[in-house]
Design an enzyme around this catalytic site. Structure first.
Site, PDB file in Angstrom:
ATOM      1  N   ASP A  96      -4.988  22.243   6.007  1.00  0.00           N
ATOM      2  CA  ASP A  96      -4.328  20.977   6.330  1.00  0.00           C
ATOM      3  C   ASP A  96      -2.947  21.206   6.946  1.00  0.00           C
ATOM      4  O   ASP A  96      -2.171  22.033   6.475  1.00  0.00           O
ATOM      5  CB  ASP A  96      -4.149  20.160   5.030  1.00  0.00           C
ATOM      6  CG  ASP A  96      -3.459  18.841   5.276  1.00  0.00           C
ATOM      7  OD1 ASP A  96      -4.108  17.935   5.841  1.00  0.00           O
ATOM      8  OD2 ASP A  96      -2.272  18.705   4.913  1.00  0.00           O
ATOM      9  N   TYR A 148       5.082  18.747  10.457  1.00  0.00           N
ATOM     10  CA  TYR A 148       5.489  19.902   9.656  1.00  0.00           C
ATOM     11  C   TYR A 148       6.257  20.918  10.509  1.00  0.00           C
ATOM     12  O   TYR A 148       5.704  21.545  11.407  1.00  0.00           O
ATOM     13  CB  TYR A 148       4.272  20.575   8.998  1.00  0.00           C
ATOM     14  CG  TYR A 148       3.567  19.727   7.960  1.00  0.00           C
ATOM     15  CD1 TYR A 148       4.103  18.516   7.536  1.00  0.00           C
ATOM     16  CD2 TYR A 148       2.362  20.121   7.402  1.00  0.00           C
ATOM     17  CE1 TYR A 148       3.461  17.716   6.594  1.00  0.00           C
ATOM     18  CE2 TYR A 148       1.715  19.334   6.447  1.00  0.00           C
ATOM     19  CZ  TYR A 148       2.279  18.126   6.058  1.00  0.00           C
ATOM     20  OH  TYR A 148       1.639  17.345   5.132  1.00  0.00           O
ATOM     21  N   GLN A 168      -5.420  10.489   1.929  1.00  0.00           N
ATOM     22  CA  GLN A 168      -4.669  11.647   1.421  1.00  0.00           C
ATOM     23  C   GLN A 168      -3.443  11.150   0.648  1.00  0.00           C
ATOM     24  O   GLN A 168      -2.383  10.933   1.219  1.00  0.00           O
ATOM     25  CB  GLN A 168      -4.247  12.584   2.556  1.00  0.00           C
ATOM     26  CG  GLN A 168      -3.629  13.857   2.002  1.00  0.00           C
ATOM     27  CD  GLN A 168      -3.376  14.925   3.066  1.00  0.00           C
ATOM     28  OE1 GLN A 168      -2.250  15.327   3.274  1.00  0.00           O
ATOM     29  NE2 GLN A 168      -4.419  15.377   3.722  1.00  0.00           N
ATOM     30  N   SER A 171       0.327  17.666  -3.280  1.00  0.00           N
ATOM     31  CA  SER A 171       1.363  17.958  -4.296  1.00  0.00           C
ATOM     32  C   SER A 171       0.825  17.971  -5.733  1.00  0.00           C
ATOM     33  O   SER A 171       1.350  17.279  -6.614  1.00  0.00           O
ATOM     34  CB  SER A 171       2.539  16.982  -4.175  1.00  0.00           C
ATOM     35  OG  SER A 171       3.195  17.158  -2.951  1.00  0.00           O
ATOM     36  N   ALA A 189       3.586  18.634  -8.048  1.00  0.00           N
ATOM     37  CA  ALA A 189       4.799  17.836  -7.814  1.00  0.00           C
ATOM     38  C   ALA A 189       5.897  18.730  -7.232  1.00  0.00           C
ATOM     39  O   ALA A 189       7.009  18.802  -7.761  1.00  0.00           O
ATOM     40  CB  ALA A 189       5.251  17.135  -9.089  1.00  0.00           C
ATOM     41  N   LYS A 191       9.136  25.551 -13.460  1.00  0.00           N
ATOM     42  CA  LYS A 191      10.226  26.358 -12.885  1.00  0.00           C
ATOM     43  C   LYS A 191      11.552  25.615 -12.819  1.00  0.00           C
ATOM     44  O   LYS A 191      12.602  26.231 -12.676  1.00  0.00           O
ATOM     45  CB  LYS A 191       9.811  26.904 -11.514  1.00  0.00           C
ATOM     46  CG  LYS A 191       9.779  25.892 -10.391  1.00  0.00           C
ATOM     47  CD  LYS A 191       8.969  26.371  -9.203  1.00  0.00           C
ATOM     48  CE  LYS A 191       9.604  27.515  -8.463  1.00  0.00           C
ATOM     49  NZ  LYS A 191       8.762  27.947  -7.336  1.00  0.00           N
ATOM     50  N   ASN A 234      -2.688  30.313  -8.433  1.00  0.00           N
ATOM     51  CA  ASN A 234      -3.261  28.969  -8.310  1.00  0.00           C
ATOM     52  C   ASN A 234      -4.767  29.016  -8.055  1.00  0.00           C
ATOM     53  O   ASN A 234      -5.515  28.159  -8.514  1.00  0.00           O
ATOM     54  CB  ASN A 234      -2.555  28.193  -7.197  1.00  0.00           C
ATOM     55  CG  ASN A 234      -1.068  28.006  -7.492  1.00  0.00           C
ATOM     56  OD1 ASN A 234      -0.596  28.355  -8.572  1.00  0.00           O
ATOM     57  ND2 ASN A 234      -0.333  27.478  -6.544  1.00  0.00           N
TER      58      ASN A 234
HETATM   59  P1  NDP Z   1       2.632  21.530  -4.669  1.00  0.00           P
HETATM   60  O1  NDP Z   1       3.020  20.296  -5.396  1.00  0.00           O
HETATM   61  O2  NDP Z   1       1.619  22.383  -5.307  1.00  0.00           O
HETATM   62  O3  NDP Z   1       3.968  22.351  -4.372  1.00  0.00           O
HETATM   63  C1  NDP Z   1       3.890  23.606  -3.755  1.00  0.00           C
HETATM   64  C2  NDP Z   1       5.160  24.397  -4.002  1.00  0.00           C
HETATM   65  O4  NDP Z   1       5.328  24.665  -5.399  1.00  0.00           O
HETATM   66  C3  NDP Z   1       5.078  25.775  -3.351  1.00  0.00           C
HETATM   67  O5  NDP Z   1       5.421  25.740  -1.995  1.00  0.00           O
HETATM   68  C4  NDP Z   1       6.018  26.573  -4.205  1.00  0.00           C
HETATM   69  O6  NDP Z   1       7.361  26.276  -3.831  1.00  0.00           O
HETATM   70  C5  NDP Z   1       5.732  26.017  -5.601  1.00  0.00           C
HETATM   71  N1  NDP Z   1       4.635  26.723  -6.269  1.00  0.00           N
HETATM   72  C6  NDP Z   1       3.311  26.670  -5.976  1.00  0.00           C
HETATM   73  N2  NDP Z   1       2.599  27.432  -6.817  1.00  0.00           N
HETATM   74  C7  NDP Z   1       3.476  27.981  -7.665  1.00  0.00           C
HETATM   75  C8  NDP Z   1       3.330  28.852  -8.763  1.00  0.00           C
HETATM   76  N3  NDP Z   1       2.149  29.300  -9.148  1.00  0.00           N
HETATM   77  N4  NDP Z   1       4.467  29.228  -9.429  1.00  0.00           N
HETATM   78  C9  NDP Z   1       5.678  28.771  -9.047  1.00  0.00           C
HETATM   79  N5  NDP Z   1       5.868  27.951  -8.006  1.00  0.00           N
HETATM   80  C10 NDP Z   1       4.784  27.540  -7.324  1.00  0.00           C
HETATM   81  O7  NDP Z   1       2.020  21.172  -3.242  1.00  0.00           O
HETATM   82  P2  NDP Z   1       2.720  20.636  -1.884  1.00  0.00           P
HETATM   83  O8  NDP Z   1       3.739  19.622  -2.176  1.00  0.00           O
HETATM   84  O9  NDP Z   1       3.112  21.809  -1.064  1.00  0.00           O
HETATM   85  O10 NDP Z   1       1.464  19.934  -1.210  1.00  0.00           O
HETATM   86  C11 NDP Z   1       0.323  20.700  -0.827  1.00  0.00           C
HETATM   87  C12 NDP Z   1      -0.090  20.347   0.593  1.00  0.00           C
HETATM   88  O11 NDP Z   1      -0.415  18.954   0.664  1.00  0.00           O
HETATM   89  C13 NDP Z   1       0.991  20.522   1.669  1.00  0.00           C
HETATM   90  O12 NDP Z   1       1.121  21.845   2.090  1.00  0.00           O
HETATM   91  C14 NDP Z   1       0.487  19.609   2.758  1.00  0.00           C
HETATM   92  O13 NDP Z   1      -0.532  20.234   3.509  1.00  0.00           O
HETATM   93  C15 NDP Z   1      -0.068  18.440   1.948  1.00  0.00           C
HETATM   94  N6  NDP Z   1       0.930  17.356   1.808  1.00  0.00           N
HETATM   95  C16 NDP Z   1       0.643  16.145   2.396  1.00  0.00           C
HETATM   96  C17 NDP Z   1       1.544  15.109   2.340  1.00  0.00           C
HETATM   97  C18 NDP Z   1       1.214  13.811   2.995  1.00  0.00           C
HETATM   98  O14 NDP Z   1       2.109  12.988   3.189  1.00  0.00           O
HETATM   99  N7  NDP Z   1      -0.009  13.579   3.379  1.00  0.00           N
HETATM  100  C19 NDP Z   1       2.844  15.233   1.651  1.00  0.00           C
HETATM  101  C20 NDP Z   1       3.019  16.524   1.005  1.00  0.00           C
HETATM  102  C21 NDP Z   1       2.101  17.518   1.101  1.00  0.00           C
HETATM  103  P3  NDP Z   1       8.600  27.304  -3.898  1.00  0.00           P
HETATM  104  O15 NDP Z   1       8.061  28.699  -4.148  1.00  0.00           O
HETATM  105  O16 NDP Z   1       9.268  27.161  -2.583  1.00  0.00           O
HETATM  106  O17 NDP Z   1       9.447  26.809  -5.014  1.00  0.00           O
END
Ligand code: NDP
Length: 318
Positions: A49, A54, A176, A206, A209, A216, A295
């Site tokens: 996705d 982005y 989504q 997310s 979140a 963390k 994950n």
């Molecule tokens: P998450 O809520 O899972 O957050 C991901 C972030 O959390 C990572 O980039 C990392 O950030 C941290 N993380 C993930 N796994 C771990 C772990 N095991 N241990 C510690 N930290 C961790 O998902 P996203 O918010 O990234 O959303 C996922 C996808 O959904 C996006 O990439 C996008 O494609 C889509 N999306 C769509 C939206 C929409 O409006 N339609 C809006 C938002 C997302 P870090 O290491 O930097 O702290």
């Protein structure tokens, strides 16, 4: 890896999907993205996705480089249109921006078509007829195989389906929304009639979140984490009261449930989303390979979320 149908429709996507928001570009360059995508594909993930918004199109470009080595038929690629730039016609869901935005995304993705294109948000300033007819054109002209919406209300979805019926247009097949243990209302209540009436699927975003559901942020903001790197997001979290008090307490309690099951809180949180059968795929976001592997192993921890465990979680999150 399990493959789920997108609602009632024929398309099958991996229950874990791979997302590129904030990570592709600022945190993962082409080479590191390639490594993680190879690992994703090796483990059965077929759903990737991205969005025109982005990193100003950079995520789409990096994704194109990382997906080059795979057969197109083995991939389900989605992009989203809304925030395309700063010009008067680069924003929103006008016919002009939807069509030009999709064409530009395809150029960056170096693909003839995407499997799914989403309207990234609703746009009340544009008549629903204009949006639906433009999406119908995008699908009929072969730029996308299916279309969907992101963060639309049930009322907006009803209206879109009404217009599709009236104008005999191709229907949206997927929404989504954000869905995680701290954000449930829309997926669990508001959309219930939508699944029933129109058979729409969900690709939820997310699940952690933004990392909050890994624990963390329980004791402040670690250096190099998402909230450290993206101050606007940190501000949003602070405004929503997520970084203090009751919410942190909830996360701590959830952490204890995960510990008792001998899994990570991240795995508990993602498994919890997968339990909802309206979810076709949970989009993961990761900034490094270790996070990705952690994950991904959710597939093994899913069975640990028995009815009793789900009840315990329910008592905590309410
Ligand atoms: P998450 O809520 O899972 O957050 C991901 C972030 O959390 C990572 O980039 C990392 O950030 C941290 N993380 C993930 N796994 C771990 C772990 N095991 N241990 C510690 N930290 C961790 O998902 P996203 O918010 O990234 O959303 C996922 C996808 O959904 C996006 O990439 C996008 O494609 C889509 N999306 C769509 C939206 C929409 O409006 N339609 C809006 C938002 C997302 P870090 O290491 O930097 O702290």
């Amino acid at each position: 890896m399990e493959y789920r149908k997108v609602g009632k429709w024929g398309l099958k996507i991996s229950e874990l999907g791979f997302g590129t928001w904030l990570t592709f570009g600022p945190q993962l360059d082409v080479d590191r993205s390639k490594e993680i995508i190879r690992e994703a594909f090796k483990n059965g993930i077929n759903f990737f996705d991205t969005a025109e918004a982005y990193q100003g199109g950079m995520a789409e470009y990096i994704l194109s480089q990382a997906l080059k080595e795979f057969k197109r038929e083995d991939l389900v690629v989605s992009t989203k249109i809304f925030w395309g730039g700063s010009g008067p016609n680069d924003l929103g869901l006008s016919r002009k921006h939807l069509i030009e935005g999709t064409e530009n995304s395809l150029k960056r993705l170096q693909m003839k078509y995407v499997d799914l294109v989403y309207c990234h948000r609703p746009d009340p300033s544009v008549p629903m007829e204009e949006v639906v007819l433009a999406m119908d054109y995008i699908v009929r002209s072969g730029m996308a195989l299916y279309w969907g919406t992101s963060e639309w209300s049930a009322q907006e979805l009803e209206e879109a389906h009404r217009v599709c019926k009236e104008w005999k247009c191709v229907e949206p097949i997927v929404e989504q929304p954000q869905y995680n243990m701290l954000k449930r209302e829309r997926v669990e209540k508001e959309y219930l009639p939508i699944y029933e009436k129109y058979g729409m699927g969900l690709t939820t975003f997310s699940p952690l979140a933004s990392g909050f559901l890994t624990g963390k942020y329980n004791n402040g903001i670690p250096k190099g984490s998402r909230l450290d790197l993206f101050p606007d997001l940190k501000k949003r979290f602070e405004e929503q009261g997520k970084l203090s008090g009751a919410l942190v307490e909830k996360v701590e309690k959830l952490g204890k449930v995960a510990k008792d099951l001998d899994i990570k809180l991240s795995q508990l949180a993602i498994s919890w989303v997968l339990k909802n059968q309206h979810v076709s795929s949970v989009l993961l976001g990761v900034s490094n390979m270790d996070q990705f592997k952690e994950n991904l192993s959710v597939i093994k921890s899913e069975k640990k979320l028995t009815e009793d465990v789900m009840k315990k979680i329910e008592e905590i999150i309410g």
